[in-house]
Write a protein that holds these residues in place. Structure first.
Motif, PDB file in Angstrom:
ATOM      1  N   GLY A  18       9.400   6.187   8.002  1.00 27.62           N
ATOM      2  CA  GLY A  18       8.872   7.325   8.738  1.00 27.62           C
ATOM      3  C   GLY A  18       7.673   6.977   9.590  1.00 27.62           C
ATOM      4  N   PRO A  19       6.672   6.281   9.030  1.00 28.50           N
ATOM      5  CA  PRO A  19       5.508   5.905   9.846  1.00 28.50           C
ATOM      6  C   PRO A  19       5.867   5.027  11.035  1.00 28.50           C
ATOM      7  CG  PRO A  19       4.991   5.722   7.512  1.00 28.50           C
ATOM      8  CD  PRO A  19       6.462   5.986   7.597  1.00 28.50           C
ATOM      9  N   LEU A  20       6.830   4.120  10.853  1.00 23.69           N
ATOM     10  CA  LEU A  20       7.236   3.258  11.963  1.00 23.69           C
ATOM     11  C   LEU A  20       7.841   4.087  13.088  1.00 23.69           C
ATOM     12  CD1 LEU A  20       7.226   1.368   9.332  1.00 23.69           C
ATOM     13  CD2 LEU A  20       8.700  -0.131  10.683  1.00 23.69           C
ATOM     14  N   ARG A  21       8.715   5.051  12.709  1.00 23.91           N
ATOM     15  CA  ARG A  21       9.317   5.911  13.731  1.00 23.91           C
ATOM     16  C   ARG A  21       8.248   6.757  14.414  1.00 23.91           C
ATOM     17  NH1 ARG A  21      13.274   6.611   9.667  1.00 23.91           N
ATOM     18  NH2 ARG A  21      12.312   8.597   9.050  1.00 23.91           N
ATOM     19  N   THR A  22       7.303   7.244  13.608  1.00 24.08           N
ATOM     20  CA  THR A  22       6.233   8.073  14.178  1.00 24.08           C
ATOM     21  C   THR A  22       5.440   7.307  15.227  1.00 24.08           C
ATOM     22  OG1 THR A  22       6.027   9.309  12.110  1.00 24.08           O
ATOM     23  CG2 THR A  22       4.186   9.438  13.638  1.00 24.08           C
ATOM     24  N   VAL A  23       5.084   6.070  14.903  1.00 25.39           N
ATOM     25  CA  VAL A  23       4.266   5.276  15.815  1.00 25.39           C
ATOM     26  C   VAL A  23       5.033   4.906  17.084  1.00 25.39           C
ATOM     27  CG1 VAL A  23       3.072   3.068  16.117  1.00 25.39           C
ATOM     28  CG2 VAL A  23       2.760   4.372  14.013  1.00 25.39           C
ATOM     29  N   PHE A  24       6.241   4.374  16.895  1.00 26.28           N
ATOM     30  CA  PHE A  24       6.955   3.805  18.042  1.00 26.28           C
ATOM     31  C   PHE A  24       7.683   4.847  18.885  1.00 26.28           C
ATOM     32  CE2 PHE A  24       6.720   0.006  15.216  1.00 26.28           C
ATOM     33  CZ  PHE A  24       5.860  -0.715  16.032  1.00 26.28           C
ATOM     34  N   THR A  25       7.636   6.107  18.471  1.00 25.66           N
ATOM     35  CA  THR A  25       8.170   7.182  19.318  1.00 25.66           C
ATOM     36  C   THR A  25       7.046   8.020  19.928  1.00 25.66           C
ATOM     37  OG1 THR A  25       8.400   8.634  17.379  1.00 25.66           O
ATOM     38  CG2 THR A  25      10.343   7.346  18.051  1.00 25.66           C
ATOM     39  N   GLY A  73       0.800  -1.215   0.000  1.00 23.64           N
ATOM     40  CA  GLY A  73       0.000   0.000   0.000  1.00 23.64           C
ATOM     41  C   GLY A  73       0.828   1.259   0.000  1.00 23.64           C
ATOM     42  N   TYR A  74       2.004   1.215   0.634  1.00 18.02           N
ATOM     43  CA  TYR A  74       2.847   2.405   0.708  1.00 18.02           C
ATOM     44  C   TYR A  74       3.445   2.744  -0.649  1.00 18.02           C
ATOM     45  CZ  TYR A  74       6.609   5.567   1.956  1.00 18.02           C
ATOM     46  OH  TYR A  74       7.444   6.660   2.003  1.00 18.02           O
ATOM     47  N   PHE A  75       4.002   1.754  -1.325  1.00 15.42           N
ATOM     48  CA  PHE A  75       4.714   2.030  -2.575  1.00 15.42           C
ATOM     49  C   PHE A  75       3.786   2.084  -3.795  1.00 15.42           C
ATOM     50  CE2 PHE A  75       8.247   0.221  -0.029  1.00 15.42           C
ATOM     51  CZ  PHE A  75       9.124   1.295  -0.124  1.00 15.42           C
ATOM     52  N   TYR A  76       2.745   1.266  -3.807  1.00 13.45           N
ATOM     53  CA  TYR A  76       1.934   1.139  -5.021  1.00 13.45           C
ATOM     54  C   TYR A  76       0.525   1.705  -4.875  1.00 13.45           C
ATOM     55  CZ  TYR A  76       5.738  -1.949  -6.330  1.00 13.45           C
ATOM     56  OH  TYR A  76       6.982  -2.459  -6.606  1.00 13.45           O
ATOM     57  N   HIS A 105      -0.444   9.576   7.642  1.00  9.20           N
ATOM     58  CA  HIS A 105       0.961   9.223   7.435  1.00  9.20           C
ATOM     59  C   HIS A 105       1.293   7.827   7.961  1.00  9.20           C
ATOM     60  CE1 HIS A 105       5.131   9.719   6.666  1.00  9.20           C
ATOM     61  NE2 HIS A 105       5.492   9.893   7.924  1.00  9.20           N
ATOM     62  N   VAL A 106       0.559   7.354   8.950  1.00  7.60           N
ATOM     63  CA  VAL A 106       0.875   6.052   9.539  1.00  7.60           C
ATOM     64  C   VAL A 106      -0.228   5.029   9.315  1.00  7.60           C
ATOM     65  CG1 VAL A 106       2.275   7.150  11.314  1.00  7.60           C
ATOM     66  CG2 VAL A 106      -0.124   6.639  11.799  1.00  7.60           C
ATOM     67  N   ARG A 107      -1.287   5.412   8.606  1.00  9.13           N
ATOM     68  CA  ARG A 107      -2.479   4.563   8.545  1.00  9.13           C
ATOM     69  C   ARG A 107      -2.221   3.226   7.877  1.00  9.13           C
ATOM     70  NH1 ARG A 107      -6.311   7.982   6.287  1.00  9.13           N
ATOM     71  NH2 ARG A 107      -6.527   8.943   8.346  1.00  9.13           N
ATOM     72  N   THR A 108      -1.438   3.203   6.817  1.00  6.81           N
ATOM     73  CA  THR A 108      -1.184   1.929   6.148  1.00  6.81           C
ATOM     74  C   THR A 108      -0.433   0.977   7.071  1.00  6.81           C
ATOM     75  OG1 THR A 108      -1.044   3.107   4.048  1.00  6.81           O
ATOM     76  CG2 THR A 108      -0.251   0.848   4.079  1.00  6.81           C
ATOM     77  N   LEU A 133       6.733  15.242  11.788  1.00  2.55           N
ATOM     78  CA  LEU A 133       6.967  14.535  13.039  1.00  2.55           C
ATOM     79  C   LEU A 133       8.113  13.546  12.931  1.00  2.55           C
ATOM     80  CD1 LEU A 133       3.252  13.830  14.069  1.00  2.55           C
ATOM     81  CD2 LEU A 133       4.748  15.677  14.844  1.00  2.55           C
ATOM     82  N   ALA A 134       8.184  12.816  11.813  1.00  2.00           N
ATOM     83  CA  ALA A 134       9.243  11.802  11.664  1.00  2.00           C
ATOM     84  C   ALA A 134       9.813  11.748  10.261  1.00  2.00           C
ATOM     85  CB  ALA A 134       8.692  10.430  12.047  1.00  2.00           C
ATOM     86  N   GLY A 135       9.395  12.646   9.383  1.00  2.00           N
ATOM     87  CA  GLY A 135       9.907  12.668   8.027  1.00  2.00           C
ATOM     88  C   GLY A 135       9.177  11.697   7.117  1.00  2.00           C
ATOM     89  N   ALA A 136       9.362  11.891   5.811  1.00  2.00           N
ATOM     90  CA  ALA A 136       8.747  11.003   4.831  1.00  2.00           C
ATOM     91  C   ALA A 136       9.570   9.729   4.713  1.00  2.00           C
ATOM     92  CB  ALA A 136       8.641  11.717   3.483  1.00  2.00           C
TER      93      ALA A 136
END
Length: 538
Positions: A271-278, A91-94, A423-426, A264-267
């Motif tokens: 990025g989404p993983l860092r956003t969630v786990f921080t 979902g992120y890439f395609y 940004h983190v939904r997928t 918040l964590a960059g593209a």
């Protein structure tokens, strides 16, 4: 499309509720037909004498057959778990559209592998096919609810995501009744059990073809910096011109939200993983959303879906055709409940209230069934006819279905699709979908053994878990109905109690909308006033 019943968080043009958004939601939700069909047909297919004879399962002991049937069912669930994780990079890439195209194509490959199985190939190719089908289903269960949530107007978001649940139940009804039909009208043999496996290709093929017609999510396009296409797609979905105030506001809100989330964590992929786990708040939301699927499985739904003939035999139903017929009625009740949930309940009564009511009614029904089996012992006092107590147990099983289907069946998917920022939904949806399949795997893998060792205790076990879920929902889960996706985080503000959060946030939204309208009117009135020259010249 008709208004039915909807409550808007701001004035919305009628054009927004057009056939395009319903069509896109329906096509993407067709992935759920594949899920529902599998959950219904596989347990009843394994119960067919022709399937047992084909693979020499009729020569196995009860414990051996329980292990093999558990492996056939749970191999699919295991594939779904890994497929849900795979759905994140897909979902992120395609994107959502092409992710669904890929998922449907993989599904068709796995279905074909199961179709070519026979006594000469053994069960190995069925295991392989079910794992591959599971991979595709896991990815689709991640992408489809996200896509629908992202394209939906807030007032009907629950209803549109609910189409996913409706399609799930449609697939389930077909799956439950297909084996009843072949058991009554097709002679036992290779073709009899093969028909049900072959029907899988119908929903898989329809999703594959239909996905090409989807309009890609404007929110995903903005997240990939494809702003021109995003605006064009949003205009198409809302059926409004680019300069319409409603469209401008929504598009700007999407851009602002994604820009903020990137900061918040960059593209980038991680990025989404860092956003969630921080973020403690996002971790909390992820735990709540994932745990809802644990509580959903704690109702016993996957035990019933995959092993319904076993369930009905434990109550006292005898004969394969009778068990399949009873299971088919169960599927119809689930479908009717899903329709009521979709058209009215989810966007009217909300999420929390539905889950609590579903747990109360479901627990009472399960306790009754367990008590009947403990007292009457139908597995010992086998009879060709069902006793009055047995009929009451069947009635309470259907009552359980009435409570479950319009509550726990689809609501966790709606909440999971709403909870998180773009940004983190997928990524978060991948985690929650994976958790659903993990818990489903555990139930599917051990249910046959549970019935062999626990007997009526299985019903008491699930009933008790449903009671515990009432307290969990009340004290942990905030209401999300009518809250715009861009303001979902306000429900989790520090110090805000979950049972009060919805009322507080909705009051803020109404206040903001009133202020915005007042300022707009002031600006409009001022523009109509005559201009005065305060230097003294007219």
């Amino acid at each position: 499309m008709g208004r039915l019943s909807r409550v808007e968080h701001r004035p919305t043009p009628e054009e927004v509720y057009n056939w395009r958004v319903y069509f896109a939601a329906m096509v993407s939700s067709f992935a759920a037909v594949m899920i529902g069909y599998d959950s219904a047909f596989i347990g009843t297919s394994i119960a067919l004498s022709s399937f047992k004879s084909e693979f020499s399962l009729n020569k196995k002991t009860a414990s051996q057959f329980a292990l093999i049937s558990a492996n056939i069912v749970s191999s699919y669930q295991a594939g779904c778990f890994f497929g849900a994780i795979l759905g994140y990079p897909l979902g992120y890439f395609y994107g959502r559209k092409w992710g669904l195209v890929v998922s449907a194509s993989i599904f068709c490959v796995g279905s074909i592998l199961q179709i070519v199985a026979s006594s000469s190939t053994g069960l190995g190719i069925i295991y392989a096919g079910r794992v591959i089908v599971g991979l595709s289903i896991g990815a689709a269960s991640n992408l489809a609810p996200i896509y629908v949530a992202e394209i939906s107007p807030p007032a009907i978001r629950g209803r549109l995501i609910g189409l996913y649940e409706l399609c799930w139940q449609i697939g389930g009804v077909i799956g439950f009744w297909i084996n009843y039909g072949v058991s009554r009208n097709v002679e036992p043999g290779h073709v009899q059990w093969l028909i049900a496996f072959a029907v899988q290709l119908v929903p898989g093929g329809l999703l594959f073809i239909g996905s090409f017609s989807l309009t890609e999510s404007p929110r995903w396009l903005v997240s990939r910096d494809r702003n021109v296409q995003a605006l064009k797609n949003l205009c198409y979905l809302r059926h409004l011109p680019e300069d319409h105030p409603y469209l401008i506001d929504e598009y700007q809100a999407i851009q602002a939200t994604i820009a903020h989330e990137r900061s918040l964590a960059g593209a980038g992929f991680f990025g989404p993983l860092r956003t969630v786990f921080t973020s403690r708040m996002l971790i909390k939301r992820l735990l709540i959303g994932s745990s809802l699927f644990a509580w959903q499985n704690a109702t016993g739904i996957n035990a019933i879906n995959y092993y319904s003939p076993t369930i009905f035999r434990s109550i006292g139903i005898t004969g394969t055709n009778t068990a399949l017929l009873t299971t088919g009625v169960y599927g119809i009740i689930k479908l009717i409940g899903a329709l009521a949930w979709l058209l009215w309940l989810v966007d009217t009564l909300g999420r929390r209230y539905l889950l609590i009511v579903g747990s109360i009614g479901g627990a009472f029904s399960m306790y009754y069934i367990g008590a009947y089996i403990a007292i009457a012992k139908p597995e010992v006092a086998v009879s060709a006819t069902l006793s009055h107590g047995g009929k009451s147990a069947i009635a309470f099983f259907y009552i359980w279905t009435v409570f479950y289907s319009p509550t726990w069946n689809g609501t966790p998917w709606v909440v999971g699709a709403e909870f998180f920022p773009q940004h983190v939904r997928t990524f978060t949806q991948a985690c929650m979908a994976a958790s659903n399949w993990l818990f489903g795997f555990l139930i599917a893998r051990f249910t046959p053994q549970m019935f062999l060792t626990m007997g009526y205790g299985v019903y008491m076990f699930f009933a008790t878990l449903m009671v515990l879920s009432i307290f969990y929902v009340f004290f942990i889960l905030p209401e999300t109905k009518q809250i715009p996706l861009e303001r979902m985080e306000e429900l989790f503000a520090p110090g805000l109690k979950p049972w009060r959060a919805h009322a507080v946030v909705m009051a803020r939204i109404q206040e903001d909308n009133s202020t915005s309208v007042h300022e707009e009117r002031k600006s409009h009135d001022f523009s109509k006033e005559p201009h005065h020259n305060y230097s003294g010249h007219s």
